[in-house]
Design an enzyme around this catalytic site. Sequence first.
Site, PDB file in Angstrom:
ATOM      1  N   CYS A  12       0.820  -1.223   0.000  1.00 55.21           N
ATOM      2  CA  CYS A  12       0.000   0.000   0.000  1.00 55.21           C
ATOM      3  C   CYS A  12       0.848   1.266   0.000  1.00 55.21           C
ATOM      4  O   CYS A  12       0.334   2.362  -0.234  1.00 55.21           O
ATOM      5  CB  CYS A  12      -0.940  -0.004   1.192  1.00 55.21           C
ATOM      6  SG  CYS A  12      -1.910  -1.506   1.328  1.00 55.21           S
ATOM      7  N   HIS A  14      -3.451   6.841   2.879  1.00 50.77           N
ATOM      8  CA  HIS A  14      -3.827   5.540   2.338  1.00 50.77           C
ATOM      9  C   HIS A  14      -5.222   5.173   2.838  1.00 50.77           C
ATOM     10  O   HIS A  14      -5.533   5.353   4.020  1.00 50.77           O
ATOM     11  CB  HIS A  14      -2.790   4.504   2.781  1.00 50.77           C
ATOM     12  CG  HIS A  14      -3.208   3.096   2.497  1.00 50.77           C
ATOM     13  ND1 HIS A  14      -3.740   2.728   1.281  1.00 50.77           N
ATOM     14  CD2 HIS A  14      -3.187   1.975   3.259  1.00 50.77           C
ATOM     15  CE1 HIS A  14      -4.021   1.435   1.323  1.00 50.77           C
ATOM     16  NE2 HIS A  14      -3.711   0.962   2.506  1.00 50.77           N
ATOM     17  N   ASN A  43     -10.163  -0.719   0.102  1.00 52.36           N
ATOM     18  CA  ASN A  43      -8.701  -0.554   0.135  1.00 52.36           C
ATOM     19  C   ASN A  43      -8.122  -1.216  -1.111  1.00 52.36           C
ATOM     20  O   ASN A  43      -8.155  -2.436  -1.238  1.00 52.36           O
ATOM     21  CB  ASN A  43      -8.168  -1.201   1.419  1.00 52.36           C
ATOM     22  CG  ASN A  43      -6.647  -1.162   1.513  1.00 52.36           C
ATOM     23  OD1 ASN A  43      -5.967  -0.821   0.543  1.00 52.36           O
ATOM     24  ND2 ASN A  43      -6.125  -1.531   2.667  1.00 52.36           N
TER      25      ASN A  43
HETATM   26  C1  LIG Z   1      -9.374  -5.492  10.308  1.00 50.81           C
HETATM   27  C2  LIG Z   1     -10.070  -4.483  11.193  1.00 50.81           C
HETATM   28  C3  LIG Z   1     -11.207  -3.821  10.457  1.00 50.81           C
HETATM   29  C4  LIG Z   1     -10.663  -5.205  12.408  1.00 50.81           C
HETATM   30  O1  LIG Z   1     -11.270  -4.252  13.269  1.00 50.81           O
HETATM   31  P1  LIG Z   1     -10.933  -4.247  14.817  1.00 50.81           P
HETATM   32  O2  LIG Z   1     -11.744  -3.183  15.437  1.00 50.81           O
HETATM   33  O3  LIG Z   1      -9.425  -4.160  14.973  1.00 50.81           O
HETATM   34  O4  LIG Z   1     -11.473  -5.651  15.236  1.00 50.81           O
HETATM   35  P2  LIG Z   1     -10.787  -6.747  16.159  1.00 50.81           P
HETATM   36  O5  LIG Z   1      -9.857  -7.596  15.384  1.00 50.81           O
HETATM   37  O6  LIG Z   1     -10.267  -6.080  17.415  1.00 50.81           O
HETATM   38  O7  LIG Z   1     -12.041  -7.627  16.549  1.00 50.81           O
HETATM   39  C5  LIG Z   1     -13.155  -7.066  17.274  1.00 50.81           C
HETATM   40  C6  LIG Z   1     -14.278  -8.076  17.317  1.00 50.81           C
HETATM   41  O8  LIG Z   1     -14.836  -8.245  16.007  1.00 50.81           O
HETATM   42  C7  LIG Z   1     -14.772  -9.632  15.613  1.00 50.81           C
HETATM   43  N1  LIG Z   1     -14.458  -9.693  14.195  1.00 50.81           N
HETATM   44  C8  LIG Z   1     -13.236  -9.735  13.600  1.00 50.81           C
HETATM   45  N2  LIG Z   1     -13.350  -9.739  12.265  1.00 50.81           N
HETATM   46  C9  LIG Z   1     -14.672  -9.699  12.000  1.00 50.81           C
HETATM   47  C10 LIG Z   1     -15.419  -9.676  10.820  1.00 50.81           C
HETATM   48  N3  LIG Z   1     -14.855  -9.690   9.620  1.00 50.81           N
HETATM   49  N4  LIG Z   1     -16.770  -9.615  10.923  1.00 50.81           N
HETATM   50  C11 LIG Z   1     -17.379  -9.595  12.105  1.00 50.81           C
HETATM   51  N5  LIG Z   1     -16.726  -9.616  13.287  1.00 50.81           N
HETATM   52  C12 LIG Z   1     -15.385  -9.669  13.227  1.00 50.81           C
HETATM   53  C13 LIG Z   1     -13.663 -10.222  16.444  1.00 50.81           C
HETATM   54  O9  LIG Z   1     -13.871 -11.598  16.610  1.00 50.81           O
HETATM   55  C14 LIG Z   1     -13.826  -9.463  17.742  1.00 50.81           C
HETATM   56  O10 LIG Z   1     -14.885 -10.028  18.495  1.00 50.81           O
HETATM   57  P3  LIG Z   1     -14.818 -10.092  20.126  1.00 50.81           P
HETATM   58  O11 LIG Z   1     -14.775  -8.648  20.563  1.00 50.81           O
HETATM   59  O12 LIG Z   1     -16.080 -10.787  20.481  1.00 50.81           O
HETATM   60  O13 LIG Z   1     -13.552 -10.829  20.431  1.00 50.81           O
HETATM   61  C15 LIG Z   1      -9.075  -3.406  11.685  1.00 50.81           C
HETATM   62  O14 LIG Z   1      -8.190  -3.966  12.621  1.00 50.81           O
HETATM   63  C16 LIG Z   1      -8.293  -2.796  10.562  1.00 50.81           C
HETATM   64  O15 LIG Z   1      -8.809  -2.223   9.628  1.00 50.81           O
HETATM   65  N6  LIG Z   1      -6.960  -2.822  10.675  1.00 50.81           N
HETATM   66  C17 LIG Z   1      -6.096  -2.197   9.703  1.00 50.81           C
HETATM   67  C18 LIG Z   1      -5.829  -3.196   8.648  1.00 50.81           C
HETATM   68  C19 LIG Z   1      -5.419  -2.665   7.338  1.00 50.81           C
HETATM   69  O16 LIG Z   1      -5.678  -1.544   6.988  1.00 50.81           O
HETATM   70  N7  LIG Z   1      -4.811  -3.530   6.553  1.00 50.81           N
HETATM   71  C20 LIG Z   1      -4.566  -3.344   5.181  1.00 50.81           C
HETATM   72  C21 LIG Z   1      -3.202  -2.975   4.859  1.00 50.81           C
HETATM   73  S1  LIG Z   1      -2.884  -1.306   4.934  1.00 50.81           S
END
Ligand SMILES: CC(C)(COP(=O)(O)OP(=O)(O)OC[C@H]1O[C@@H](n2cnc3c(N)ncnc32)[C@H](O)[C@@H]1OP(=O)(O)O)[C@@H](O)C(=O)NCCC(=O)NCCS
Length: 338
Positions: A127, A263, A294
């Site tokens: 990215c 980004h 993204n």
């Molecule tokens: C991936 C992302 C959206 C997840 O969001 P988050 O708020 O960090 O979520 P978490 O991983 O802490 O999980 C929170 C809860 O949602 C749940 N969960 C995770 N993925 C899920 C999904 N796809 N759908 C529904 N629930 C989900 C988890 O199990 C967790 O449940 P719990 O609280 O009961 O344990 C976020 O971390 C993100 O965008 N990170 C940046 C990643 C990125 O940009 N990557 C690309 C490269 S630049």
Amino acid sequence: MSKDVSARLTAASGPAGSRIAAFGAARGDLSVPNSELIEAIDSSDEWIRQRTGIVTRSRASKDLTVTELARRASVQAMERAEITPAEIDAVLVATITFPYQTPAMAPLLAHELGIKDAAAYDLSAACAGFCYGIGQADALVRSGVARNVLVVGADKMSDFIDPTDRSISFLMGDGAGAAIVTGSETAKIGPTRWGSDGSNWRAIRMTGSLLDVRGCSGPAWPTLEQDGRTVFRWAVWHTADIVRQTLAKSGLTLADVDVFVPHQANMRIINELVKQLKLSDDTVVARDIETTGNTSAASVPLAVDRLLCEGRAKSGDVCVLIGFGAGLAYAAQVVVLP
Ligand SMILES: CC(C)(COP(=O)(O)OP(=O)(O)OC[C@H]1O[C@@H](n2cnc3c(N)ncnc32)[C@H](O)[C@@H]1OP(=O)(O)O)[C@@H](O)C(=O)NCCC(=O)NCCS
């Protein structure tokens, strides 16, 4: 005895500055709403909207290849810059989804565009790739190594996503953005602040290597997966400082910034950055993620192009670009918009 040619050997030299002459964009031909993805990952439209800000993402149909997306964006950038294939000396393609380890996409793209005899290579910085490319193009032009450089960020993420992988499938879209970098009497691209943090090399990764596929025990086809929380925390801890350092290197302050294009990884990351940087309400902020998703290396140029096309950003605006992602690699620069 070796000859001393230092008196005759001529070093390359170029113009004092460089600028982006035009952007071009190509999004996937499909708009895929959250509702089409949630069943495979046991998620919901509401969860995806709240956690990422994504409502729908652009994806390319099976026959619309990553190279074709790159070609469409490049043609548009070249037309807008009124530049002919013969004037382009280098083609840099930032991608992580060209499906061949070798050769690179760039020579094929150059050939399809009618660009002959140009240096052409891919760069793999995920990215951050487009901003890495702009940094390289700026240096190539100012050093006189190339007169005009075509920089493309192109990714068809859907080719490398497992629809059942709930760590990442819902985030990614497909597209390509291109820019023509050319010489300028004054600097219209500031110094690139780039870097990497290999201690987080596994934060965004493939499920296996190509060698794993060759054996019988590995995955059928390596796809992308991530530790979303690690990436999220890294982004909110580091990127605001990288933006401040970029401005300091450029001799500017946040008060000079008209347009901010981070980004398009997650709307919460974008909003957090705006808060940390205390950007004024007058600063235009790219939020293309809501309908594009993204798109990795394409994310920054697609977001800029959209702001320009919608008239929210205009020629001459001072714009900060920052890309970050797998590696973890990051790069940022100030550009004056074409
Ligand atoms: C991936 C992302 C959206 C997840 O969001 P988050 O708020 O960090 O979520 P978490 O991983 O802490 O999980 C929170 C809860 O949602 C749940 N969960 C995770 N993925 C899920 C999904 N796809 N759908 C529904 N629930 C989900 C988890 O199990 C967790 O449940 P719990 O609280 O009961 O344990 C976020 O971390 C993100 O965008 N990170 C940046 C990643 C990125 O940009 N990557 C690309 C490269 S630049």
